[in-house]
Design a protein around this motif. Sequence first.
Motif, short mmCIF file in Angstrom:
data_model
loop_
_atom_site.label_atom_id
_atom_site.label_comp_id
_atom_site.label_asym_id
_atom_site.label_seq_id
_atom_site.Cartn_x
_atom_site.Cartn_y
_atom_site.Cartn_z
N GLY A 14 44.60 53.92 34.82
CA GLY A 14 46.00 54.21 35.10
C GLY A 14 46.16 55.37 36.07
N ILE A 15 45.40 56.42 35.85
CA ILE A 15 45.44 57.59 36.74
C ILE A 15 44.99 57.19 38.14
N TYR A 16 43.90 56.42 38.21
CA TYR A 16 43.36 55.98 39.50
C TYR A 16 44.37 55.12 40.25
N GLN A 17 44.91 54.11 39.59
CA GLN A 17 45.85 53.21 40.25
C GLN A 17 47.15 53.91 40.63
N ASN A 18 47.62 54.84 39.80
CA ASN A 18 48.84 55.57 40.12
C ASN A 18 48.67 56.53 41.30
N ALA A 19 47.43 56.83 41.65
CA ALA A 19 47.17 57.70 42.81
C ALA A 19 47.23 56.93 44.13
N LEU A 20 47.24 55.60 44.05
CA LEU A 20 47.29 54.78 45.27
C LEU A 20 48.74 54.62 45.75
N PRO A 21 48.96 54.61 47.06
CA PRO A 21 50.31 54.38 47.60
C PRO A 21 50.85 53.01 47.17
N VAL A 22 52.16 52.93 47.00
CA VAL A 22 52.83 51.71 46.60
C VAL A 22 53.56 51.12 47.81
N ALA A 23 53.36 49.83 48.05
CA ALA A 23 53.99 49.14 49.19
C ALA A 23 55.50 49.32 49.17
N GLY A 24 56.06 49.74 50.30
CA GLY A 24 57.49 49.90 50.45
C GLY A 24 58.07 51.10 49.75
N VAL A 25 57.22 51.95 49.15
CA VAL A 25 57.72 53.07 48.36
C VAL A 25 57.22 54.42 48.85
N ASP A 26 55.91 54.59 48.95
CA ASP A 26 55.41 55.93 49.27
C ASP A 26 54.10 55.91 50.07
N GLY A 27 53.70 57.08 50.48
CA GLY A 27 52.44 57.26 51.20
C GLY A 27 52.35 56.43 52.46
N THR A 28 51.15 56.00 52.77
CA THR A 28 50.90 55.24 54.00
C THR A 28 51.50 53.84 53.97
N LEU A 29 52.00 53.40 52.81
CA LEU A 29 52.60 52.07 52.70
C LEU A 29 54.13 52.12 52.60
N LYS A 34 58.27 45.94 52.88
CA LYS A 34 59.59 46.04 52.25
C LYS A 34 60.26 44.67 52.21
N GLY A 35 61.00 44.40 51.15
CA GLY A 35 61.72 43.14 51.02
C GLY A 35 60.84 41.93 50.78
N THR A 36 59.62 42.15 50.31
CA THR A 36 58.69 41.05 50.03
C THR A 36 58.23 41.15 48.57
N PRO A 37 57.54 40.14 48.07
CA PRO A 37 57.01 40.22 46.70
C PRO A 37 56.00 41.36 46.52
N ALA A 38 55.46 41.87 47.62
CA ALA A 38 54.48 42.95 47.55
C ALA A 38 55.13 44.32 47.37
N ALA A 39 56.39 44.46 47.76
CA ALA A 39 57.08 45.76 47.67
C ALA A 39 57.17 46.21 46.22
N GLY A 40 56.79 47.44 45.97
CA GLY A 40 56.81 47.98 44.62
C GLY A 40 55.73 47.41 43.72
N ASN A 41 54.89 46.57 44.26
CA ASN A 41 53.89 45.85 43.50
C ASN A 41 52.48 46.20 43.97
N VAL A 42 52.21 46.06 45.25
CA VAL A 42 50.88 46.34 45.80
C VAL A 42 50.62 47.84 45.76
N ARG A 43 49.50 48.22 45.19
CA ARG A 43 49.02 49.61 45.22
C ARG A 43 47.70 49.56 45.98
N ALA A 97 50.72 38.49 46.31
CA ALA A 97 51.80 38.84 45.38
C ALA A 97 52.65 37.63 45.02
N GLY A 98 52.76 36.68 45.92
CA GLY A 98 53.59 35.50 45.70
C GLY A 98 52.91 34.35 45.00
N PHE A 99 51.60 34.44 44.73
CA PHE A 99 50.88 33.35 44.07
C PHE A 99 51.53 33.02 42.72
N THR A 100 51.79 31.74 42.49
CA THR A 100 52.42 31.31 41.25
C THR A 100 51.44 30.62 40.31
#
Length: 108
Positions: A14-29, A34-43, A97-100
């Motif tokens: 949890g600590i390791y994954q929370n240190a990674l940037p989140v798509a559409g939210v922070d850091g280098t991502l 933004k506006g995709t299934p990956a936003a707020g999801n991909v770390r 992120a969109g795989f069903t």
Amino acid sequence: MKLLTVMSHHHDSGIYQNALPVAGVDGTLRRRMKGTPAAGNVRAKTGSLRWANSLSGYVTTAAEEHLAFSLMLNRYDNTGQGRAKTADLDAIAEMLAGFTVRSDSPVK
């Protein structure tokens, strides 16, 4: 991939994954996916070195499967198409992120 896999089961995952940037939210991502299934999801961690661009991390699919991934493009040039070099890496992460369908589903 070995590090991502080991850390996904580590007691400090949890600590390791929370240190990674989140798509559409922070850091280098923060401006990416933004506006995709990956936003707020991909770390993930981005990387570049002269001719190479990479994106490695974790994503939860639409089927709620947690995946580790590592993507690298070497000497890849899509700028003639008017796209950033990272656009195709982002597109692959968005597809994941969109795989069903889950990877453990029976093949039909």
